[in-house]
Design a protein around this motif. Sequence first.
Motif: not given
Length: 355
Positions: A211-213, A257-259, A263-265
């Motif tokens: 959630w914080q990510a 792109k938003v995926m 995912q990187e976060a």
Amino acid sequence: GNTAPSQLAGLAAMNVHHHDKMHLSLDLRQAEGLDIFKQLMTLSDVIFENFSPRVMPSYGLECPAIQEINPSLIHVSMPAYGSTGPYSDFVSLGPGVNALSGISDLTGYADGPPLKPGNYYGDYMNGLFASYCIFSGLFARAQTGRGQHIEASMREVETHAFAEALLDYTLNGRVQTRQGNRHFSMAPHNVYPCQGEDSWIAIAVEDDKQWQALVQVLGTPIWTQDSRFATGEGRYQHQEEIDTYLGQWTRDKEHRKVMIVLQEAGVPAGAVLRPDEMLDDPQLVHREFYRDIPGTDLKTTSVAWQFADTSLDVRKGPPEFGETNNWILRDLLDLPDSFITTLQEKNVISYGLPT
């Protein structure tokens, strides 16, 4: 997408008939056809069928008769509801099996009726279970030297996918209900609109860390600091409000792109891909999941695993109707050409679809 309709149609055909196979068109209603079928059984390790329980006996191929033809044969049958019991003679199609296995009851939204799942999972699950049955039968034969009949009801196989709900009721007395895209404990857990027509992304948040990510990716907007969203329980109780905010954030973004950003976060997310988008998906392309069909401009799906030392190249596409008749009859069964011609004249075999 950039994929030609012919490629999509070809891929669908490959999934049904698949590649690197042979087949024989054979009319079992005629004595010659039934005799050829019995000859093939003497040369085979496995016979698999998912007819209704009435079909094989109608050809005189009850289980004892099959074992008499070839005592080492593994015979796997997969009728819809089993060969015994009050439903054994019921006619079935995918939606009926989905319904009776409980899957339809959990598919849909809380305020709507049960729905047919997006795919007939029973067909795929039953194929997988049939493989297990075959391997188990062959293993038993290696120990005993004898073949056997194995029956796996399609409905009973598909009910395995309902096991969690059955266990929940058995242990907790709780009847699970339809929840749409939501989860019984995680929130946010839904699909959200993206840029373009009918474009979506699935986002699932398991815990406070994720959630914080997510909050960081969003840019820590004011609404994310609401004390109601500070805990998993609070987010679950107020997920409709969170869904509204998230949908507003995703709406102008490209779903793939938003995926990648999420995912990187460290936030579990997946773009909802259409069939045309699946064919040029970079991960599947990298994994060489789609293979070219030799001699065509079509592609087919490969198997869902990779061997370190074994090639999975496609050698040939699926046979045309009757294309491999002669190989099976002449080369495998050693039948004379004159007899094969007679079979064709009597329509016991065919080299093309009926017109």
